[in-house]
Design a protein around this motif. Structure first.
Motif, PDB file in Angstrom:
ATOM      1  N   ILE A   1       0.846  -1.187   0.000  1.00  0.00           N
ATOM      2  CA  ILE A   1       0.000   0.000   0.000  1.00  0.00           C
ATOM      3  C   ILE A   1       0.888   1.246   0.000  1.00  0.00           C
ATOM      4  O   ILE A   1       1.740   1.383   0.867  1.00  0.00           O
ATOM      5  CB  ILE A   1      -0.893   0.040   1.263  1.00  0.00           C
TER       6      ILE A   1
ATOM      7  N   LEU B   1      -8.884   6.363   3.270  1.00  0.00           N
ATOM      8  CA  LEU B   1      -8.463   5.026   3.685  1.00  0.00           C
ATOM      9  C   LEU B   1      -7.669   4.358   2.565  1.00  0.00           C
ATOM     10  O   LEU B   1      -8.004   4.503   1.386  1.00  0.00           O
ATOM     11  CB  LEU B   1      -9.680   4.170   4.047  1.00  0.00           C
ATOM     12  N   TYR B   2      -6.645   3.616   2.952  1.00  0.00           N
ATOM     13  CA  TYR B   2      -5.744   2.949   2.016  1.00  0.00           C
ATOM     14  C   TYR B   2      -5.687   1.481   2.412  1.00  0.00           C
ATOM     15  O   TYR B   2      -5.396   1.173   3.569  1.00  0.00           O
ATOM     16  CB  TYR B   2      -4.357   3.596   2.098  1.00  0.00           C
ATOM     17  N   TYR B   3      -5.961   0.608   1.464  1.00  0.00           N
ATOM     18  CA  TYR B   3      -6.176  -0.808   1.782  1.00  0.00           C
ATOM     19  C   TYR B   3      -5.395  -1.700   0.822  1.00  0.00           C
ATOM     20  O   TYR B   3      -5.308  -1.402  -0.376  1.00  0.00           O
ATOM     21  CB  TYR B   3      -7.673  -1.079   1.648  1.00  0.00           C
TER      22      TYR B   3
END
Lengths: 436, 436
Positions: free
Chosen positions: B136, B295-297
């Motif tokens: 990520i 948000l980073y997934y």
């Protein structure tokens, strides 16, 4: 070092957000950028309002040409929108050796190739993080964060208005028209919502992402653009019963035959994280061959979220302004001389799965006829739902989910199904993606 | 232009992933970077295995010093891990004027200040996207994508092993020990899983993110580190009944009094997107004042996902190698002379909400005593759950969710509750964050 000087074209929602955030977080932004960033000149037709918004802290003019021609200005922010004046001003700013920051997806999706070429020739940067998914740094992720990967596909919820409408339709079981009015009342949809609800805005953004992901020119005219205006509450409900949600997705996919570039309502498994992105939020799912799936989520519109992206571009340019143009990040991720012209596939050539809903007479043999037609076209059925007819009704709905097939196959199968005497009216077809 | 030459220290899981992806996607990576990137030298103690993995395509040595001292090498990738030899080699590489890419969170969280200072003085880059959340691009998002923002807090699921264990505990209702064994069998947990399950790995990553988010030095020794080994299946179940999930979060938060830097099991509302991040996946939620929540997934570990981050750093360095060092992206997001030393708060000073579980005698007045103690400490109760005692039992569980309060308040209230004759044994305390 002297502050870098910025001229702002258009001080509406995003423009005033940019002005305010830049001022409020000035100290922290300077500590990051290593140099002050100051909006010293604003052009807006509504000069009085612009003066009010900027508190007399910068020069306000009503002629944007005064900004793009001002030798004192290093960076021009274009927030006018549209293809007309905006294009003219961006080209002039570039010709005058200024870096440009723009949130204008319509302009870049249609004239991006010409604009980036001019910028390249002149050795200036055109930055556009704000053009796709507002405050989410998705351009940076695609262009810099995932450079190791052969990107396989991108699927994004990249229009907040339509995602808000779809969320409300599902939550409350309401029809499109009713929810659209509500969205307009709440400010989630514009008075003329055409660009949003017809999928045009999402297609602009998908077009820009496709270029960066695959190293191809922007080709908005080749994109398949389909909105949510024909979507019925019934289909959202049936999809839910089958474990799916319907989202307006912007999809760009690499296949051995070419690139798929398409925007349309799409069934996706409810258990996927992106299926749970609700309201006006945006999210982009990217599949790379090394990293696998990554997802980026946040606000895709609004004053300060979009300003966040505009200012990130200002900081990037400030940091890189003195760098050798050959060694900056290429506008479209790939070096200009290393772009390829992989064709964008016509819609008949794309491959996906389908949700089909048909209204049929409740009599023996209907299902046999329908499934025979699909089998003859080599289309497998993954799931099916058939209801008993309602009290006093002699007709009922059959819903089918198919395996992957080419769009032209399903179109010809549907024509045959619609010709059956037992099938009433048109077959509803919605594309389905597993996103796995 | 000649390819940039890379030396690789350690060709284990991530190293071989890096070698393979760089080779497989060579053409596309070169088109992005504008210059070839070649691993020309590999150092590994297991020379035979290294030769096999690299197919004789580059020089293999068993002494890493030969790589860091080789004047032909432009960039050194350090994938040895740990603080000992790795630090020595990184410092030597920097002293020799080489750029460094590392995935070593332990090293950076403990010796980062010294390493970045040396790199700054020497005018070389130390890149570390792979050190936090694997594939990520979270370092890039924080350092470049969100530069407009005053970042308020970060909360991340940044250890895949523990998230896998917690997901399994919840799904199957199993206890920690049982699931840990399963995780080891499946390769999600190492033979010695201490760093993961005790929260040390997550704390390394949270420490690095805190520095970038707030412009403070890395200070791992000030972080609160708490793992999941004491977590009981009971609490996961009760949390679920109250609408929460338990995740091991790395949290960095800015408050008027200082920075909170803490890793511990945390209840979060089940409806938040991040609560639905399951299995070995990672996700980081960042709250900025302009952009709101993003948000980073994606995958936080593994051979190719981590290689994806290592190679992104190689491309960044290749693009910026010739740029004026003053105008590259600062290592810790803020210019080195613009860091601040906002204190990290001791745990007693942090503010959060709490889940409390206590075992009590089923007799009148117990609840009155407990709630009186909390009221006297100005701690409000948000939700409560009390079960009837099981058949033949005279004791039962009371579960309470509190409003926000300072940790020292809850600690002293719990001591008083535990002193009540009607309360049996210790009160279980788990922190709770709304993440809104």
């Amino acid at each position: 070092m002297k502050p870098i000087k910025v001229g702002l074209l258009g001080i509406g929602t995003v423009g005033s957000g940019t002005f305010n955030v830049l001022k409020r977080n000035q100290e922290e932004i300077t500590r990051r950028a290593g140099r002050g960033i100051e909006i010293t000149m604003v052009a807006d037709l509504n000069v009085d309002r612009a003066r009010e918004l900027t508190n007399g802290e910068c020069e306000v003019v009503n002629d944007a040409n005064l900004v793009v021609n001002n030798p004192e200005i290093d960076i021009v922010i274009e927030l006018i929108g549209g293809y007309g004046i905006a294009k003219d001003l961006v080209m002039k700013a570039i010709a005058n050796g200024k870096h440009v920051v723009t949130a204008n997806k319509a302009l870049l999706a249609t004239h991006g190739n010409e604009i980036f070429k001019a910028a390249q020739d002149k050795g200036v940067m055109v930055a556009f993080e704000a053009a796709v998914a507002g405050g989410i740094p998705i351009i940076k992720a695609l262009r810099e964060g995932l450079t190791a990967n052969r990107i396989q596909w991108i699927a994004g919820i990249i229009n907040g208005t339509t995602n808000f409408i779809l969320s409300e339709m599902r939550d409350k079981g309401l029809d499109f028209d009713v929810v659209l009015k509500e969205a307009q009342r709440l400010g989630y949809a514009e008075a003329d919502p055409t660009f949003d609800i017809e999928g045009v805005d999402a297609a602009h953004k998908a077009t820009i992402m496709s270029a960066i992901a695959f190293g191809i020119p922007v080709q908005f005219d080749k994109a398949h653009v389909e909105g949510i205006t024909k979507l019925q509450a019934t289909d959202i409900r049936y999809a839910e019963q089958l474990g799916y949600r319907i989202k307006l997705l912007g999809i760009a996919r690499r296949t051995p035959n070419g690139i798929e570039l398409r925007v349309h309502p799409t069934l996706i498994p409810a258990k996927r994280l992106i299926a749970n992105v609700e309201g006006a939020m945006n999210a982009v799912l990217v599949q790379g061959d090394a990293v696998g799936a990554t997802l980026y989520y946040g606000k895709g519109a609004g004053s300060e979220p979009t300003a966040s992206a505009v200012i990130a571009d200002l900081v990037d340019i400030t940091r890189l302004a003195t760098a050798d143009p050959e060694h900056r990040v290429p506008h479209l991720a790939f070096q200009p001389d290393a772009m390829v012209d992989t064709p964008i596939l016509p819609m008949s050539e794309i491959t996906t799965s389908y949700y089909l809903r048909m209204r049929v007479s409740d009599q023996p043999g209907v299902l046999a006829d329908v499934t025979r037609i699909l089998a003859d076209s080599s289309i497998s059925i993954d799931a099916m739902l058939q209801k008993e007819p309602d009290e006093g009704e002699t007709r009922t709905d059959i819903i089918m989910l198919t395996h992957q097939t080419q769009e032209k196959n399903i179109v010809s199968a549907i024509a045959k199904i619609e010709a059956l005497p037992t099938v009433v009216g048109e077959v509803t077809k919605i594309r389905l993606e597993q996103l796995s």
